[in-house]
Design a protein around this motif. Structure first.
Motif, PDB file in Angstrom:
ATOM      1  N   ILE A 182       1.113   9.591 -28.271  1.00 35.84           N
ATOM      2  CA  ILE A 182       0.431   9.132 -27.007  1.00 35.84           C
ATOM      3  C   ILE A 182       0.899   7.917 -26.394  1.00 35.84           C
ATOM      4  CG2 ILE A 182      -1.945   8.642 -26.367  1.00 35.84           C
ATOM      5  CD1 ILE A 182      -3.060  10.105 -28.868  1.00 35.84           C
ATOM      6  N   ALA A 183       1.270   7.791 -25.008  1.00 37.56           N
ATOM      7  CA  ALA A 183       1.666   6.629 -24.635  1.00 37.56           C
ATOM      8  C   ALA A 183       0.609   6.269 -23.497  1.00 37.56           C
ATOM      9  CB  ALA A 183       3.033   7.117 -23.757  1.00 37.56           C
ATOM     10  N   GLY A 184       0.604   4.884 -23.355  1.00 34.52           N
ATOM     11  CA  GLY A 184      -0.440   4.256 -22.341  1.00 34.52           C
ATOM     12  C   GLY A 184      -1.620   3.713 -22.861  1.00 34.52           C
ATOM     13  N   SER A 244     -12.865   2.544 -17.878  1.00 34.54           N
ATOM     14  CA  SER A 244     -12.190   3.036 -17.058  1.00 34.54           C
ATOM     15  C   SER A 244     -11.626   4.637 -17.831  1.00 34.54           C
ATOM     16  CB  SER A 244     -11.051   2.250 -16.724  1.00 34.54           C
ATOM     17  OG  SER A 244     -11.553   1.134 -16.081  1.00 34.54           O
ATOM     18  N   LEU A 245     -11.470   5.601 -17.102  1.00 33.45           N
ATOM     19  CA  LEU A 245     -10.888   6.746 -17.499  1.00 33.45           C
ATOM     20  C   LEU A 245      -9.352   6.629 -17.792  1.00 33.45           C
ATOM     21  CD1 LEU A 245     -10.824  10.053 -18.077  1.00 33.45           C
ATOM     22  CD2 LEU A 245     -10.372  10.153 -15.395  1.00 33.45           C
ATOM     23  N   LEU A 246      -8.956   7.104 -18.941  1.00 36.96           N
ATOM     24  CA  LEU A 246      -7.580   7.210 -19.215  1.00 36.96           C
ATOM     25  C   LEU A 246      -7.419   8.777 -19.411  1.00 36.96           C
ATOM     26  CD1 LEU A 246      -7.318   4.681 -22.428  1.00 36.96           C
ATOM     27  CD2 LEU A 246      -6.580   4.469 -19.732  1.00 36.96           C
ATOM     28  N   GLY A 289     -11.014  -2.938 -25.657  1.00 36.30           N
ATOM     29  CA  GLY A 289      -9.926  -2.082 -25.995  1.00 36.30           C
ATOM     30  C   GLY A 289     -10.172  -0.622 -25.433  1.00 36.30           C
ATOM     31  N   ASP A 290      -9.117   0.111 -25.995  1.00 37.83           N
ATOM     32  CA  ASP A 290      -9.024   1.379 -25.755  1.00 37.83           C
ATOM     33  C   ASP A 290      -9.575   2.491 -26.826  1.00 37.83           C
ATOM     34  OD1 ASP A 290      -7.805   0.711 -23.613  1.00 37.83           O
ATOM     35  OD2 ASP A 290      -5.679   1.363 -24.175  1.00 37.83           O
ATOM     36  N   ALA A 311       3.331  -0.505 -23.664  1.00 36.98           N
ATOM     37  CA  ALA A 311       4.644  -0.433 -23.795  1.00 36.98           C
ATOM     38  C   ALA A 311       5.144   0.464 -25.071  1.00 36.98           C
ATOM     39  CB  ALA A 311       5.293  -1.836 -23.973  1.00 36.98           C
ATOM     40  N   GLY A 312       4.041   0.675 -25.703  1.00 40.28           N
ATOM     41  CA  GLY A 312       4.353   1.522 -26.935  1.00 40.28           C
ATOM     42  C   GLY A 312       3.690   2.928 -27.134  1.00 40.28           C
ATOM     43  N   VAL A 313       4.004   3.659 -28.135  1.00 41.99           N
ATOM     44  CA  VAL A 313       3.507   5.117 -28.264  1.00 41.99           C
ATOM     45  C   VAL A 313       2.863   5.181 -29.484  1.00 41.99           C
ATOM     46  CG1 VAL A 313       4.196   7.295 -28.380  1.00 41.99           C
ATOM     47  CG2 VAL A 313       5.421   5.806 -26.785  1.00 41.99           C
ATOM     48  N   SER A 314       1.488   5.607 -29.550  1.00 47.83           N
ATOM     49  CA  SER A 314       1.137   5.985 -30.723  1.00 47.83           C
ATOM     50  C   SER A 314       1.073   7.480 -31.223  1.00 47.83           C
ATOM     51  CB  SER A 314      -0.584   5.741 -30.758  1.00 47.83           C
ATOM     52  OG  SER A 314      -0.846   4.345 -30.203  1.00 47.83           O
ATOM     53  N   GLU A 315       1.232   7.667 -32.476  1.00 46.16           N
ATOM     54  CA  GLU A 315       1.434   8.862 -32.684  1.00 46.16           C
ATOM     55  C   GLU A 315       0.361   9.472 -33.814  1.00 46.16           C
ATOM     56  OE1 GLU A 315       5.434  10.990 -33.042  1.00 46.16           O
ATOM     57  OE2 GLU A 315       4.884  11.140 -35.183  1.00 46.16           O
TER      58      GLU A 315
END
Length: 621
Positions: A597-599, A559-561, A580-581, A604-608
Motif C-alpha cells: 500500500i502506497a500513499g 480526508s478520503l484516501l 494520522g492515517d 514516500a514509502g510503501v506499507s505491506e
C-alpha cells in the motif's frame, strides 16, 4: 455473538476441457469459456423468464461429458412454467458450438426464453463487426462508458477484432450493457426488446438456439497475478458518510445505532408508512427519507389486520431484467398531480416532529412506476414542503438501479441539492463470483454517477445483496394492508433474503464495496438494513458486515484516501486526520494475499500487509 455462514464460494463447479477449449460448469451456467487459457466469454446460459421478468428456477438433472462434448439436462420449473431442455457444448477443430434444445410443457407467458451470452467487461472499447439478419454488416464497438441502451442490435454474427467470431442461430439477438446492474459483462440475448412482451409459449412448443464460437487469432493470455499488487492511495476530499437502511422486518425490531444515518423508504400508497417512519426515528440517528408516490389504485388502506404475507420474492435474486414496465396503471396527468400532492403533503407533515430529533438530513421523492425522481415529482415535493413550512435539502435520482439513472438523465430534476443512486450486485445471477466481480463495476457506476451529477453530491445506496423490489414487475407486487408493522413493510414483502448475509466474508465485501464506491463526489454510502434477515444484526446475532460498517463509520471526519483495485480482488480505502492515517484493506480472493500500500503514513514509502482469504484488516502505519 457474530452470526456466520459457510455459504460463500461454491464447491460443486466442474471443469471440462476438449480440443484446447475449457469451461467451468457452475450449476446451469457454462462459465469462463476459454481457448488456450484465454477467456473469450464470461458465460453462456439458458434463461427462462416469466411474465414479470423473474427467473424460473432451474434444476440440473444430469451432467455428462466426454472428450468432445458436454451435455446438461435441465428443467426450468416454477412461476407457472415447466421447460425441459438439453444444453450441449461440442468442441472440434472448427470451434465450440453451444446448442440449446428446449420443449415447453405448459402454456406459459414469458418475457424471454433462450440463450444468453456474457462477454467479459474487459471487452469495453474493443472494435467489432456485426452481421445483421439481412446479410448486411457494419462496424460497431463495445462501449467504454456504461451504455444506457443496447449498443449493438440485430445480431446474426459478431466478429470481435481479429480474435473471435460468434455466430447465432434460432432467433435475432442484440446486446445490452450489464454493467448498468454492476454485472461484469455485456450480454447478448434474444429476442429483441422492440418486439411485444410478454409473449406466449404454447404447450409442446420447441425452442432451438445455438452459438458457435470460432477463434480467429492467437490473442494473448493475461499474466498471472503473483499475489502482490500495489494499491496506491491518494487523498480525495472528505470521507463519505456511512449509513444503514431502516429495518423492514416485522415487529418487534430492536433499536440500532449502527451507521451514522438511517435511510428509510416509505411507500405512501401503503397504510403503515407512518409506523415505519416512527420506528426508523426510534434508532436515534439522523434520517435520509425517501418517499415513493404516484400510480392510481396503488393505495391499500386495508384495516382487516391480515396482509399479503412476508416472504416476498423468494426466488427473485436472479429475476431482474433490462426491460421496463409495471402492472400498475398510470392515471391522467391532473389526477396524478393531485394524488402526488396529497400523498406528499401528508408525508411532509408527518416528518415535522423528527426534524430536530433525531434530525432529517435530506428528502427525496420517487415516482412509484418509473422509480426516478423527475421534475414533476420534485415540484410536487417542493410544493408540499412550502405549504408545511418545512425546509430540507431535496435530492433527485433513481431508487432501483444505476440503469434508470443512466437512461433517464434528461428527465431527472437538476435544481436540487444532491443525487441518489443505488445498485444491487445479485440482480441477474446469484453466484459469489458475480458478487465479487460486481465490486469493480461499482466503481464504474460511482464514477459515472458523479459525472451525471455534474457537481451535485452523490448518495449511493442502500445496497442489498438481492433486489429490494422488482423494478420491472408487470403485475402488482405484494404490499402490507395493516397500519402497524406486525408483518413488516417494503422489502419484507418485495425483497429477497440471501444466506450470505451472515457470511464472515461479507465483512470484507463491505470494505471492498466502500473502497469501490468512495470516489471524489460521493457524499454518502449505505448498506443493508439495521436488523432482520436482510440486516447487519438479526436474531442469529451480529454479522461480520456490521463490524465492517462500524469500522467505516469510524473513519468519518477525515480526508478520503482512495484507490482503484488492480485486479478487483484486493481493495483499500482510508481516512487521513491530524492524528494520522487509518486504512482498511480487504481481500476477496480465495487465497491469502500480500498487499503493498502506497500513499499512507510516510507518503514516500510503501506499507505491506498480508490479508487472509475473504478477510479485511485495519492498518495504522
Amino acid at each position: 455473538m457474530v452470526s456466520t455462514t459457510s455459504t460463500w464460494w461454491r464447491t460443486d463447479a466442474v471443469a471440462w476441457r476438449a480440443h484446447g477449449w475449457s469451461i467451468e460448469v457452475r450449476g446451469d451456467e457454462l462459465a469462463e469459456i476459454r481457448y488456450g487459457g484465454r477467456m473469450l466469454l464470461r458465460a453462456v446460459r439458458a434463461a427462462v423468464r416469466d411474465r414479470g421478468w423473474q427467473t424460473v428456477p432451474v434444476q440440473v438433472l444430469s451432467l455428462e461429458s466426454d472428450a468432445s462434448a458436454l451435455t446438461l439436462r435441465l428443467r426450468h420449473e416454477g412461476l407457472g412454467a415447466r421447460v425441459d431442455s438439453t444444453l450441449t457444448a461440442t468442441a472440434d477443430d472448427d470451434g465450440l458450438r453451444i446448442a440449446w434444445d428446449a420443449v415447453n410443457a405448459e402454456p406459459f407467458d414469458t418475457c424471454r426464453t433462450g440463450l444468453v451470452v456474457l462477454h467479459p467487461a474487459t471487452d469495453a472499447g474493443r472494435a467489432a463487426v456485426v452481421e445483421h439478419p439481412d446479410g448486411s454488416s457494419e462496424p460497431v464497438a463495445f462501449p467504454q462508458e456504461i451504455s444506457p441502451h443496447q449498443p449493438i442490435l440485430g445480431i446474426r454474427s459478431l466478429r470481435v477484432e481479429d480474435e473471435l467470431e460468434l455466430e447465432f442461430t434460432g432467433d435475432v439477438f442484440e446486446m445490452e450493457d450489464q454493467r448498468n446492474w454492476s454485472d461484469a459483462s455485456f450480454k447478448t440475448y434474444s429476442r429483441p426488446l422492440e418486439l411485444p412482451y410478454p409473449y406466449a409459449l404454447d404447450a409442446g412448443e420447441r425452442v432451438e438456439q445455438s452459438i458457435t464460437i470460432r477463434v480467429l487469432g492467437a490473442g494473448s493470455v493475461p499474466p498471472p497475478v503473483d499475489g502482490a499488487v500495489e494499491l496506491a492511495l491518494v487523498e480525495a476530499g472528505p470521507f463519505p458518510e456511512v449509513g444503514v437502511e431502516a429495518s423492514t422486518a416485522p415487529d418487534p425490531v430492536p433499536a440500532s445505532d449502527v451507521g451514522s444515518f438511517r435511510v428509510v423508504e416509505l411507500d405512501l400508497a401503503t397504510p403503515n408508512w407512518r409506523a415505519a417512519l416512527a420506528r426508523a426515528a426510534a434508532d436515534g440517528v439522523a434520517l435520509d427519507v425517501r418517499l415513493v408516490t404516484g400510480g392510481s389504485g396503488r393505495r391499500t388502506d386495508g384495516a382487516d389486520g391480515e396482509g399479503a404475507g412476508g416472504e416476498g420474492m423468494s426466488g427473485h435474486g436472479a429475476g431482474g431484467e433490462e426491460a421496463s414496465g409495471e402492472g400498475r396503471s398510470r392515471p391522467g396527468a391532473g389526477d396524478e398531480a393531485s394524488m402526488d400532492e396529497r400523498f406528499l403533503s401528508e408525508a411532509v407533515g408527518a416528518l415535522a416532529p423528527y426534524v430536530r430529533t433525531p434530525g432529517v438530513l435530506r428528502l427525496t421523492a420517487f415516482d412509484a412506476l418509473e422509480h426516478i425522481s423527475d421534475t414533476r415529482v420534485v415540484s410536487a415535493l417542493r410544493a408540499a414542503m412550502t405549504a408545511s413550512g418545512l425546509s430540507l435539502p431535496v435530492l433527485t435520482g433513481a431508487r432501483s438501479h444505476f440503469t434508470e439513472l443512466n437512461r433517464e438523465q434528461t428527465r431527472i430534476a437538476r435544481d436540487v441539492d444532491g443525487l441518489v443512486v443505488n445498485t444491487t450486485p445479485l440482480f441477474h445471477a446469484l453466484d459469489t463470483e458475480q458478487l465479487v466481480e460486481a465490486l469493480a463495476m461499482q466503481r464504474l457506476i460511482a464514477e459515472q454517477a458523479v459525472w451525471i451529477a455534474d457537481g451535485l453530491p452523490v448518495h449511493i445506496g442502500p445496497l442489498s445483496l438481492r433486489p429490494r423490489f422488482n423494478n420491472v414487475a408487470t403485475t402488482p407486487e405484494p404490499a402490507p394492508t395493516r397500519t402497524d408493522l406486525a408483518e413488516g413493510y417494503g422489502a419484507e414483502f418485495t425483497g429477497a433474503v440471501d444466506a450470505r448475509q451472515g457470511a464472515a466474508e461479507l465483512g470484507a465485501w463491505v470494505i471492498a464495496s466502500a473502497a469501490a464506491l468512495a470516489v471524489p463526489g460521493v457524499a454518502s454510502v449505505s448498506w443493508f438494513e439495521s436488523w432482520g434477515p436482510r440486516g447487519l444484526i438479526s436474531a442469529a446475532g451480529r454479522t461480520a458486515a456490521a463490524d465492517a460498517v462500524d469500522a467505516l463509520a469510524a473513519l468519518a471526519g477525515g480526508s478520503l484516501l482512495t484507490s482503484a483495485s488492480p485486479d478487483g480482488l484486493v481493495w483499500a480505502l482510508g481516512s487521513r486526520t491530524d492524528a494520522g492515517d487509518t486504512v482498511l484493506v480487504a481481500n476477496l480472493d480465495r487465497v491469502e494475499r500480500r498487499v503493498p500500500i502506497a500513499g499512507v503514513g510516510d507518503v514516500a514509502g510503501v506499507s505491506e500487509v498480508e490479508v487472509g482469504a475473504g478477510a479485511w484488516m485495519r492498518v495504522t502505519p
